[in-house]
Every structure is written in structure tokens, then in C-alpha cells.
Write an enzyme that holds these catalytic residues in place. Structure first.
Site, PDB file in Angstrom:
ATOM      1  N   HIS A  72     -16.390  23.307  10.088  1.00 39.19           N
ATOM      2  CA  HIS A  72     -15.198  23.952  10.468  1.00 39.19           C
ATOM      3  C   HIS A  72     -15.527  25.389  11.092  1.00 39.19           C
ATOM      4  O   HIS A  72     -16.268  26.034  10.683  1.00 39.19           O
ATOM      5  CB  HIS A  72     -14.012  24.328   9.232  1.00 39.19           C
ATOM      6  CG  HIS A  72     -13.492  23.097   8.894  1.00 39.19           C
ATOM      7  ND1 HIS A  72     -12.541  23.045   7.995  1.00 39.19           N
ATOM      8  CD2 HIS A  72     -13.472  21.745   9.425  1.00 39.19           C
ATOM      9  CE1 HIS A  72     -12.168  21.832   7.831  1.00 39.19           C
ATOM     10  NE2 HIS A  72     -12.467  20.972   8.758  1.00 39.19           N
ATOM     11  N   LYS A 294     -15.698  29.534  -4.019  1.00 39.82           N
ATOM     12  CA  LYS A 294     -17.196  29.951  -4.133  1.00 39.82           C
ATOM     13  C   LYS A 294     -17.909  29.437  -5.219  1.00 39.82           C
ATOM     14  O   LYS A 294     -19.196  29.480  -5.331  1.00 39.82           O
ATOM     15  CB  LYS A 294     -16.923  31.493  -4.315  1.00 39.82           C
ATOM     16  CG  LYS A 294     -16.467  32.453  -3.469  1.00 39.82           C
ATOM     17  CD  LYS A 294     -17.489  32.543  -2.315  1.00 39.82           C
ATOM     18  CE  LYS A 294     -16.798  33.302  -0.943  1.00 39.82           C
ATOM     19  NZ  LYS A 294     -17.442  32.540   0.090  1.00 39.82           N
ATOM     20  N   TYR A 382     -16.181  34.802   3.686  1.00 41.29           N
ATOM     21  CA  TYR A 382     -16.011  33.247   3.544  1.00 41.29           C
ATOM     22  C   TYR A 382     -16.763  32.231   3.716  1.00 41.29           C
ATOM     23  O   TYR A 382     -17.109  31.195   3.252  1.00 41.29           O
ATOM     24  CB  TYR A 382     -14.612  32.972   4.235  1.00 41.29           C
ATOM     25  CG  TYR A 382     -13.847  31.860   3.890  1.00 41.29           C
ATOM     26  CD1 TYR A 382     -12.600  31.669   2.988  1.00 41.29           C
ATOM     27  CD2 TYR A 382     -14.070  30.622   4.669  1.00 41.29           C
ATOM     28  CE1 TYR A 382     -12.114  30.725   2.570  1.00 41.29           C
ATOM     29  CE2 TYR A 382     -13.336  29.400   4.218  1.00 41.29           C
ATOM     30  CZ  TYR A 382     -12.371  29.396   3.122  1.00 41.29           C
ATOM     31  OH  TYR A 382     -11.741  28.173   3.005  1.00 41.29           O
TER      32      TYR A 382
HETATM   33  P1  RFL Z   1     -20.737  21.773 -13.541  1.00 39.53           P
HETATM   34  O1  RFL Z   1     -20.570  21.122 -12.030  1.00 39.53           O
HETATM   35  O2  RFL Z   1     -19.749  22.083 -14.189  1.00 39.53           O
HETATM   36  O3  RFL Z   1     -21.854  21.094 -13.750  1.00 39.53           O
HETATM   37  C1  RFL Z   1     -22.395  21.177 -15.445  1.00 39.53           C
HETATM   38  C2  RFL Z   1     -22.929  19.816 -15.808  1.00 39.53           C
HETATM   39  O4  RFL Z   1     -23.290  20.109 -17.167  1.00 39.53           O
HETATM   40  C3  RFL Z   1     -22.904  19.018 -17.935  1.00 39.53           C
HETATM   41  N1  RFL Z   1     -22.860  19.441 -19.351  1.00 39.53           N
HETATM   42  C4  RFL Z   1     -23.759  19.115 -20.259  1.00 39.53           C
HETATM   43  N2  RFL Z   1     -25.069  18.291 -20.213  1.00 39.53           N
HETATM   44  C5  RFL Z   1     -25.513  18.131 -21.249  1.00 39.53           C
HETATM   45  N3  RFL Z   1     -25.183  18.895 -22.589  1.00 39.53           N
HETATM   46  C6  RFL Z   1     -24.174  19.467 -22.505  1.00 39.53           C
HETATM   47  N4  RFL Z   1     -23.786  20.276 -23.872  1.00 39.53           N
HETATM   48  C7  RFL Z   1     -23.538  19.562 -21.478  1.00 39.53           C
HETATM   49  N5  RFL Z   1     -22.252  20.535 -20.972  1.00 39.53           N
HETATM   50  C8  RFL Z   1     -21.829  20.004 -19.786  1.00 39.53           C
HETATM   51  C9  RFL Z   1     -21.678  18.556 -17.221  1.00 39.53           C
HETATM   52  O5  RFL Z   1     -21.207  17.014 -17.628  1.00 39.53           O
HETATM   53  C10 RFL Z   1     -21.840  18.617 -15.999  1.00 39.53           C
HETATM   54  O6  RFL Z   1     -22.304  17.684 -15.154  1.00 39.53           O
HETATM   55  O7  RFL Z   1     -21.524  23.204 -13.276  1.00 39.53           O
HETATM   56  P2  RFL Z   1     -22.284  23.919 -11.937  1.00 39.53           P
HETATM   57  O8  RFL Z   1     -23.707  23.139 -11.622  1.00 39.53           O
HETATM   58  O9  RFL Z   1     -22.675  25.564 -12.333  1.00 39.53           O
HETATM   59  O10 RFL Z   1     -21.380  23.756 -10.886  1.00 39.53           O
HETATM   60  C11 RFL Z   1     -20.304  24.590 -10.456  1.00 39.53           C
HETATM   61  C12 RFL Z   1     -19.286  23.906  -9.753  1.00 39.53           C
HETATM   62  O11 RFL Z   1     -19.054  22.481 -10.291  1.00 39.53           O
HETATM   63  C13 RFL Z   1     -17.766  24.650  -9.611  1.00 39.53           C
HETATM   64  O12 RFL Z   1     -18.088  26.137  -9.455  1.00 39.53           O
HETATM   65  C14 RFL Z   1     -17.169  24.284  -8.370  1.00 39.53           C
HETATM   66  O13 RFL Z   1     -16.729  22.928  -8.495  1.00 39.53           O
HETATM   67  C15 RFL Z   1     -15.798  25.020  -8.332  1.00 39.53           C
HETATM   68  N6  RFL Z   1     -14.806  24.710  -7.185  1.00 39.53           N
HETATM   69  C16 RFL Z   1     -15.091  25.195  -5.807  1.00 39.53           C
HETATM   70  N7  RFL Z   1     -16.442  25.435  -5.533  1.00 39.53           N
HETATM   71  C17 RFL Z   1     -16.552  25.784  -4.385  1.00 39.53           C
HETATM   72  O14 RFL Z   1     -17.833  26.185  -4.023  1.00 39.53           O
HETATM   73  N8  RFL Z   1     -15.717  25.510  -3.365  1.00 39.53           N
HETATM   74  C18 RFL Z   1     -14.830  24.715  -3.500  1.00 39.53           C
HETATM   75  O15 RFL Z   1     -14.189  24.465  -2.492  1.00 39.53           O
HETATM   76  C19 RFL Z   1     -14.377  24.408  -4.849  1.00 39.53           C
HETATM   77  N9  RFL Z   1     -13.055  23.856  -5.189  1.00 39.53           N
HETATM   78  C20 RFL Z   1     -13.775  23.913  -7.673  1.00 39.53           C
HETATM   79  C21 RFL Z   1     -12.810  23.892  -6.486  1.00 39.53           C
HETATM   80  C22 RFL Z   1     -13.361  23.696  -8.962  1.00 39.53           C
HETATM   81  C23 RFL Z   1     -12.207  23.113  -9.023  1.00 39.53           C
HETATM   82  N10 RFL Z   1     -12.242  22.715 -10.332  1.00 39.53           N
HETATM   83  C24 RFL Z   1     -11.638  21.247 -10.715  1.00 39.53           C
HETATM   84  C25 RFL Z   1     -12.157  23.525 -11.565  1.00 39.53           C
HETATM   85  C26 RFL Z   1     -11.749  23.163  -6.758  1.00 39.53           C
HETATM   86  C27 RFL Z   1     -11.496  22.712  -8.163  1.00 39.53           C
HETATM   87  C28 RFL Z   1      -9.955  21.911  -8.273  1.00 39.53           C
HETATM   88  C1  PHB Z   2     -10.924  22.023  -1.286  1.00 43.44           C
HETATM   89  O1  PHB Z   2     -10.770  21.345  -2.310  1.00 43.44           O
HETATM   90  O2  PHB Z   2     -11.537  21.504  -0.433  1.00 43.44           O
HETATM   91  C2  PHB Z   2     -11.043  23.480  -1.601  1.00 43.44           C
HETATM   92  C3  PHB Z   2     -10.576  24.119  -2.775  1.00 43.44           C
HETATM   93  C4  PHB Z   2     -10.379  25.656  -2.644  1.00 43.44           C
HETATM   94  C5  PHB Z   2     -10.467  26.211  -1.696  1.00 43.44           C
HETATM   95  C6  PHB Z   2     -11.152  25.535  -0.320  1.00 43.44           C
HETATM   96  C7  PHB Z   2     -11.219  24.141  -0.475  1.00 43.44           C
HETATM   97  O3  PHB Z   2     -10.327  27.841  -1.566  1.00 43.44           O
END
Ligand code: RFL
Ligand code: PHB
Length: 389
Positions: A72, A294, A382
């Protein structure tokens, strides 16, 4: 068992750290408490900043993203019944890539295993020990047996609910925290998104976000009250709100809902991100509301900084980058926190706001979409600030 870097968690942070270390010839073992199937299907982030997609390509794990991801050049803001486009490419010469986090996970797991990397799935009772000494240890259960790994460093990449952060004495840490008086209802729908790029919508009924995973798979969010339950959101109500909050700017196709859930909103930063030889990276050290997209990007930035510091240590015995790890990461983390907070307060209907705040939000949306200087600042943040060398 013995390794150079033991990593807790196979999310974006843990897997990327292991992959980057391997490219520098440094051994690691990843411990993950979930199954491979589980982490490869968990729907989460979807937006990758320019530098991060470049990193995936440069380190040999971006090939499928380049084929299947959606590139994008900008983003739409909807308010007062009209769409306003912010063109990142013209403003800062960068863009973003839409590619599901679970796809990044699949690509990294496949590459680690192909490279002979060790990922132990479905471990239990993970605990970290001797963090202050030169040989920290991790104890855990795997396949019914108790194990211990002795290592030089521990990567605490186990997310917000992991065990690494709580293993640090509370007196050594300061936590900065903010909760928000709203959450998001999010769905994945088998239908085309209303636009080929994202729409962030400001509306009197509350915020909505129209994003996607492919041209035929929409990822859609609507703001909801903080204590709301997904049971209160039957499909018809979600579609009604999604239609209303687009404000007539685009038609919205409906499709089968493949997934439905509530995303909570919170800002949290822990300082410092290090204790002895335990280095926290990603969500274990900081989380932010998803409005700025982020989370995954910060996780990748942290481990890039950490890998450079560990590499320097093994090459020269020099610990200066390791000592500066937390400070280096936090400078960028706080800017991403600031941006995520700014996007959040700009777009949401806040019960603590009055009519003045709503006018102020509209004025700011008008400013950001009409002033080149303001739009450029938004675009710079962004698409992702640079990661300090
Ligand atoms: P994770 O992905 O949570 O991975 C941590 C891993 O550790 C495991 N774990 C353990 N393993 C062993 N022993 C234990 N005691 C443990 N406890 C936990 C877990 O099972 C897991 O596999 O952390 P990490 O690597 O720091 O990554 C962070 C990201 O996952 C998170 O920040 C993003 O998903 C946030 N987020 C978004 N980030 C973006 O950059 N762009 C986005 O568009 C975006 N959209 C989002 C999001 C998060 C969302 N939710 C569900 C919170 C949209 C949503 C809806
Ligand atoms: C996505 O899930 O694609 C997503 C979530 C949060 C944002 C942007 C994209 O701010």
C-alpha cells in the site's frame, strides 16, 4: 542442554531473533508453550512497516510476502462523510505491506526448521534462573520430562502474558501504563474490503477500521465499550455498525464471518527492558493499542537491536551495545507509543470527551489531511521510524 541464546516464545520476536542470530552463526533454542498449528493460525497483526518488510526480504524470509502480500502507498481517513487520502509514497517515499502475522510466523518457522534450528513446541512450566550470573538457565517440561538449558543469554520473547517479565524483581522495574475506555470488536469476513487500502473512520457512533488480508478477505473492526462481551455483538449488529460508520463514503459487501473477537486497548511500557542476562523484546516489554499497527513491528525492531548487540559481544567481547540495549529500544518504543496513543485519541468516541473534544478531533483530522507538514509527520510514523544502528 546448552546453547548460546535461549529464547522463550515463538512469536514474531522470538522467531526473528533466532533467525537473525543464525545468520550471524550464533546458536539458539526456542521454547514455545503452544503447538505449531496454534501459533500458525492465531489471527493478529497484519501491517508491516517498510523497513520491516525490507528486513524480511534481505534476510531471506520475504519471498512469499512479496508474492502474496498487498503493498500500500497510503491510507484513507474518513470523517464528515468524505474520504481523505494520505499518500505515504509522495510524502516520505515509503509504503506498508499487508500480510498476516500468522503468515510471517509460518515463513519464519519453516525457515528455522529448514536451517536445522531447534523449536520445542508445547513445553510447560518454563522458569528462568540465575539471571544475574554469566550462565543463566531455563527449566521446563517437554514430552513429560524435566529439562534444563544453560546459556549465555535469555531472550524474553514470550508476549504480554509470559513468564519472563514477572521473573524480574518488581523493585528493578518501572511500568508505565494507560487503559482506554473502549475496545474493538474485530471480524474476518469472506468479502472484499470497501477499498484496496485501509480506511480509518471517525464517526459519531464510534471508530471503525476497514482493513484486509487479501482482495477477497476483509478484516473489519468497530469500537465497543470497554466491558463489552462478544455475545452482545450478533453478526447483524456488527454489519449495521460497519455500514453506518463508513458514513456513506463507500459501499460495503457482507460475507461469511470466519472469525470474531474482542481486541483490548492498552498502552504499557516497562523500563528497563533488561535484567542481568535476560533481555525482554516485543510484547513482553511493551504493548500499545492497535490503532497505530505498531506491535509486530516493534517486536521485530527490538530483536534487530538485540541481535546486533549479541553479535558484537561474540565477535569482540565488547558489551557496550548489550548495556545500551534497553535505552536504544526505548527511544523508538516511546515514539511508537506516542504515535499509537495519538491515533487512538484522534479517532475514538471517548466517554470522557465533551463537544469541545469532538470539534478538536475534527479540526485535527482536517489538519492532518490538508497540511503537507502534518501529513508527512503522520506518514513518517505510520510507515515506521528508522531502527537505530
Ligand atoms: P507474541 O506474538 O505474543 O508471542 C509470544 C509467544 O510466546 C508464547 N508464550 C510462551 N512460551 C513459552 N512459555 C511461556 N510461559 C509462554 N508464554 C507465552 C506465546 O504462545 C507466543 O507464541 O509476542 P511478540 O513476539 O512480542 O509479538 C508481538 C505481536 O504479536 C503483537 O504486538 C501484535 O500482534 C500486535 N498487533 C499488531 N501489530 C502490528 O504491528 N500491526 C498490526 O496491524 C497489529 N494488529 C495486533 C493487531 C494485535 C491484535 N491483538 C489480538 C492483540 C491486531 C490485533 C487484533
Ligand atoms: C489489521 O489487522 O490489518 C490492522 C490492525 C490495526 C491497524 C491496521 C491494520 O491499525
Amino acid at each position: 542442554m546448552r546453547t548460546q541464546v535461549a529464547i522463550v516464545g515463538a512469536g514474531p520476536a522470538g522467531l526473528m531473533l533466532s533467525h537473525l542470530l543464525r545468520l550471524e552463526g550464533i546458536d539458539s533454542i526456542i521454547l514455545e508453550n503452544r503447538s505449531r498449528e496454534y501459533i500458525e493460525s492465531r489471527i493478529r497483526a497484519g501491517l508491516i512497516e517498510q523497513w520491516a518488510s525490507d528486513l524480511l526480504v534481505e534476510t531471506g524470509v520475504g519471498e512469499r510476502m512479496q508474492r502474496e502480500g498487498m503493498f500500500h502507498n497510503g491510507v484513507y481517513f474518513a470523517f464528515a462523510g468524505a474520504l481523505h487520502y494520505i499518500n505515504f509514497r509522495e510524502l516520505v517515499g515509503k509504503g506498508i505491506t499487508i500480510y498476516g502475522q500468522q503468515e510471517v510466523i509460518k515463513d519464519l518457522v519453516a525457515r528455522r526448521l529448514a536451517d536445522g534450528g531447534q523449536i520445542l513446541f508445547e513445553v510447560a512450566d518454563v522458569s528462568v534462573h540465575d539471571l544475574g550470573g554469566k550462565a543463566p538457565k531455563i527449566r521446563f517440561q517437554h514430552a513429560g520430562k524435566q529439562h534444563e538449558i544453560v546459556c549465555d543469554f535469555i531472550g524474553g520473547c514470550d508476549g504480554f502474558h509470559g513468564i519472563c517479565r514477572p521473573s524480574i524483581p518488581a523493585s528493578a522495574l518501572t511500568a508505565y501504563d494507560r487503559e482506554y475506555p473502549f475496545n474493538w470488536v474485530g471480524i474476518l469476513s469472506e468479502s472484499p474490503p470497501p477499498e484496496h487500502e485501509l480506511i480509518y473512520s471517525y464517526h459519531d457512533r464510534g471508530f471503525a477500521l476497514y482493513t484486509m488480508r487479501s482482495p477477497t478477505l476483509a478484516r473489519l473492526y468497530v469500537q465497543c465499550p470497554p466491558d463489552d462481551d462478544i455475545e452482545n455483538w450478533p453478526d447483524t449488529r456488527i454489519w449495521q455498525e460497519l455500514h453506518a460508520r463508513l458514513g456513506g463514503t463507500r459501499p460495503l459487501a457482507e460475507g461469511t464471518m470466519l472469525q470474531k473477537g474482542i481486541t483490548t486497548m492498552r498502552s504499557f511500557v516497562l523500563e528497563p527492558m533488561q535484567y542481568g542476562r535476560l533481555f525482554l523484546a516485543g510484547d513482553s516489554a511493551h504493548i500499545q493499542p492497535p490503532t497505530g499497527a505498531k506491535g509486530m513491528n516493534l517486536a521485530l525492531a527490538d530483536v534487530l537491536v538485540l541481535c546486533r548487540a549479541i553479535t558484537k559481544y561474540y565477535r569482540s567481547g565488547n558489551t557496550d551495545l548489550l548495556e545500551r540495549y534497553s535505552a536504544t529500544c526505548l527511544r523508538r518504543v516511546w515514539k511508537a507509543q506516542r504515535f499509537s496513543w495519538w491515533m487512538t485519541q484522534l479517532f475514538h468516541l471517548d466517554p470522557n470527551h465533551n463537544a469541545f473534544d469532538r470539534r478538536r478531533q475534527l479540526a485535527e483530522l482536517d489538519y492532518v489531511t490538508s497540511s503537507q507538514a502534518a501529513a508527512r509527520s503522520m506518514a513518517e510514523n505510520y510507515t515506521g521510524l528508522p531502527v537505530e544502528a
